[in-house]
Design a protein around this motif. Structure first.
Motif, PDB file in Angstrom:
ATOM      1  N   THR A 161       0.967  10.645   7.855  1.00 15.02           N
ATOM      2  CA  THR A 161       2.161   9.868   7.503  1.00 15.02           C
ATOM      3  C   THR A 161       3.280  10.797   7.024  1.00 15.02           C
ATOM      4  N   LEU A 162       2.919  11.818   6.263  1.00 11.19           N
ATOM      5  CA  LEU A 162       3.918  12.789   5.814  1.00 11.19           C
ATOM      6  C   LEU A 162       4.568  13.481   7.013  1.00 11.19           C
ATOM      7  N   LEU A 163       3.760  13.903   7.968  1.00 13.62           N
ATOM      8  CA  LEU A 163       4.300  14.563   9.159  1.00 13.62           C
ATOM      9  C   LEU A 163       5.217  13.619   9.934  1.00 13.62           C
ATOM     10  N   ARG A 164       4.805  12.361  10.062  1.00 10.69           N
ATOM     11  CA  ARG A 164       5.616  11.385  10.799  1.00 10.69           C
ATOM     12  C   ARG A 164       6.932  11.091  10.067  1.00 10.69           C
ATOM     13  N   CYS A 165       6.911  11.152   8.743  1.00 10.34           N
ATOM     14  CA  CYS A 165       8.166  11.003   7.998  1.00 10.34           C
ATOM     15  C   CYS A 165       9.076  12.208   8.231  1.00 10.34           C
ATOM     16  N   ILE A 166       8.496  13.402   8.233  1.00 14.15           N
ATOM     17  CA  ILE A 166       9.304  14.603   8.464  1.00 14.15           C
ATOM     18  C   ILE A 166       9.976  14.536   9.832  1.00 14.15           C
ATOM     19  N   ASN A 167       9.261  14.021  10.840  1.00 22.25           N
ATOM     20  CA  ASN A 167       9.810  13.919  12.197  1.00 22.25           C
ATOM     21  C   ASN A 167      10.633  12.648  12.415  1.00 22.25           C
ATOM     22  N   ARG A 168      10.739  11.803  11.378  1.00 24.80           N
ATOM     23  CA  ARG A 168      11.518  10.552  11.414  1.00 24.80           C
ATOM     24  C   ARG A 168      10.908   9.505  12.335  1.00 24.80           C
ATOM     25  N   LYS A 184      -5.034  11.083  -1.945  1.00 29.02           N
ATOM     26  CA  LYS A 184      -4.534   9.747  -2.305  1.00 29.02           C
ATOM     27  C   LYS A 184      -3.007   9.695  -2.352  1.00 29.02           C
ATOM     28  N   GLY A 185      -2.372  10.346  -1.386  1.00 24.60           N
ATOM     29  CA  GLY A 185      -0.924  10.278  -1.274  1.00 24.60           C
ATOM     30  C   GLY A 185      -0.155  11.292  -2.082  1.00 24.60           C
ATOM     31  N   TYR A 186      -0.862  12.078  -2.885  1.00 26.95           N
ATOM     32  CA  TYR A 186      -0.221  13.111  -3.697  1.00 26.95           C
ATOM     33  C   TYR A 186      -0.504  14.495  -3.114  1.00 26.95           C
ATOM     34  N   ILE A 187       0.355  15.455  -3.468  1.00 24.57           N
ATOM     35  CA  ILE A 187       0.015  16.863  -3.257  1.00 24.57           C
ATOM     36  C   ILE A 187      -0.763  17.308  -4.488  1.00 24.57           C
ATOM     37  N   ALA A 188      -2.055  17.508  -4.310  1.00 22.00           N
ATOM     38  CA  ALA A 188      -2.911  17.893  -5.434  1.00 22.00           C
ATOM     39  C   ALA A 188      -2.850  19.391  -5.692  1.00 22.00           C
ATOM     40  N   GLU A 189      -2.638  20.171  -4.613  1.00 24.73           N
ATOM     41  CA  GLU A 189      -2.586  21.628  -4.786  1.00 24.73           C
ATOM     42  C   GLU A 189      -1.804  22.243  -3.626  1.00 24.73           C
ATOM     43  N   ASP A 190      -0.986  23.214  -3.938  1.00 21.25           N
ATOM     44  CA  ASP A 190      -0.158  23.926  -2.961  1.00 21.25           C
ATOM     45  C   ASP A 190      -0.243  25.401  -3.326  1.00 21.25           C
ATOM     46  N   HIS A 206       0.839  -1.205   0.000  1.00 19.16           N
ATOM     47  CA  HIS A 206       0.000   0.000   0.000  1.00 19.16           C
ATOM     48  C   HIS A 206       0.873   1.254   0.000  1.00 19.16           C
ATOM     49  N   GLU A 207       0.820   2.007  -1.095  1.00 23.61           N
ATOM     50  CA  GLU A 207       1.615   3.237  -1.206  1.00 23.61           C
ATOM     51  C   GLU A 207       0.821   4.399  -0.620  1.00 23.61           C
ATOM     52  N   VAL A 208       1.313   4.941   0.492  1.00 24.84           N
ATOM     53  CA  VAL A 208       0.600   5.989   1.230  1.00 24.84           C
ATOM     54  C   VAL A 208       1.018   7.379   0.764  1.00 24.84           C
ATOM     55  N   LEU A 209       2.299   7.553   0.450  1.00 27.00           N
ATOM     56  CA  LEU A 209       2.808   8.826  -0.060  1.00 27.00           C
ATOM     57  C   LEU A 209       3.465   8.586  -1.413  1.00 27.00           C
ATOM     58  N   ARG A 210       3.219   9.508  -2.358  1.00 23.11           N
ATOM     59  CA  ARG A 210       3.699   9.309  -3.722  1.00 23.11           C
ATOM     60  C   ARG A 210       4.398  10.566  -4.238  1.00 23.11           C
ATOM     61  N   GLY A 252      -6.987   9.382   5.260  1.00 16.56           N
ATOM     62  CA  GLY A 252      -6.322   8.403   4.419  1.00 16.56           C
ATOM     63  C   GLY A 252      -5.560   8.983   3.252  1.00 16.56           C
ATOM     64  N   SER A 253      -5.471  10.312   3.184  1.00 12.29           N
ATOM     65  CA  SER A 253      -4.765  10.934   2.055  1.00 12.29           C
ATOM     66  C   SER A 253      -3.261  11.003   2.268  1.00 12.29           C
ATOM     67  N   GLY A 254      -2.783  10.634   3.465  1.00 12.21           N
ATOM     68  CA  GLY A 254      -1.346  10.600   3.718  1.00 12.21           C
ATOM     69  C   GLY A 254      -0.823  11.751   4.547  1.00 12.21           C
ATOM     70  N   LYS A 255      -1.694  12.608   5.049  1.00 11.87           N
ATOM     71  CA  LYS A 255      -1.262  13.823   5.760  1.00 11.87           C
ATOM     72  C   LYS A 255      -0.423  13.494   7.000  1.00 11.87           C
TER      73      LYS A 255
END
Length: 246
Positions: free
Chosen positions: A46-53, A215-221, A18-22, A41-44
């Motif tokens: 998980t992204l923060l937890r990756c940034i904090n290691r 869905k694991g992508y940044i759709a808009e910034d 399961h790919e959570v961040l893409r 479930g969009s990965g928000k």
């Protein structure tokens, strides 16, 4: 030119198949307040937890002041002292008082003297309105009070960046406002913040940039005045449709 603090390059994260961040690319500059919004479930988080290691990416890089953080615990500990995190479930030590919760990390990680740790803890507890509760234990506090203590504890480390993972999602509605008000005041101090939130009005009013994940992508910034009034991505418009209609 703005000073870059964190750069995320081509970041992906999978749990099994399961790919959570893409292929996430984000650059975070000093003083930015970035709110990340999106469906569950969009990965928000998980992204923060990756940034904090707290999670290790499957591929891609995370750089702090241009240097990639290696998987060496001593280096990760130093990094986390500068890139702090506030969790939705508070993560306070139940066997410690409010004051002890705020002193423990500065004593153990930063090796401050007892007086330095005490003075720093009192200063930040005053900022969040929790100084009268220094001798209370978490079980004696409301959810909003616990979260304000958690914020004070994170601030005691003098972080350069503070990450917030849905800090109001575990709170009763009447307690949300007191925590958001503390966060608004922090944003005004120039602290760099990355906030995963479902509080759309807060994201609109406080962020300097708003990121919509899908869905694991940044759709808009985009700046909040663009994303909340004229989103370009159809999925962003769909997600915000109820909010925009209101």
């Amino acid at each position: 030119m703005a000073e870059n603090i964190i750069s995320i390059e081509d970041l992906s994260k999978s749990f099994g198949d399961h790919e959570v961040l893409r292929k996430i690319d984000i650059s975070v500059d000093k003083g930015e307040v970035i709110c990340i919004v999106g469906s569950s479930g969009s990965g928000k988080s998980t992204l923060l937890r990756c940034i904090n290691r707290l999670e290790h990416q499957t591929s891609g890089r995370i750089l702090y002041h241009g240097k990639e953080i290696r998987d060496v615990q001593r280096e990760i500990n130093r990094y986390r002292a500068k890139v702090g995190m506030v969790f939705q479930s508070f993560n306070l030590f139940n066997n410690m008082t409010v004051l002890e919760n705020c002193m423990c990390c500065t004593r153990r990680v930063l090796h401050l003297s007892k007086k330095e740790a005490f003075d720093r803890a009192i200063s930040h507890l005053k900022k969040v309105g929790m100084a009268p509760y220094i001798n209370a234990r978490p079980a004696q506090l409301s959810g909003g009070q616990k979260q304000r203590v958690a914020i004070a504890r994170a601030l005691c480390m003098n972080p350069e960046v503070l990450l917030f993972d849905e800090p109001t999602s575990a709170l009763d509605p009447e307690m949300v406002g007191e925590v958001l008000e503390v966060m608004k005041e922090l944003a005004q101090t120039g602290l760099t913040m990355i906030i995963v939130t479902h509080e759309m009005a807060f994201a609109r009013d406080v962020s300097t940039r708003t990121i919509f994940m899908d869905k694991g992508y940044i759709a808009e910034d985009a700046p909040p005045d663009v994303l909340f009034t004229a989103p370009k991505n159809p999925r962003t418009r769909e997600f915000l449709s109820r909010y925009l209609a209101g």
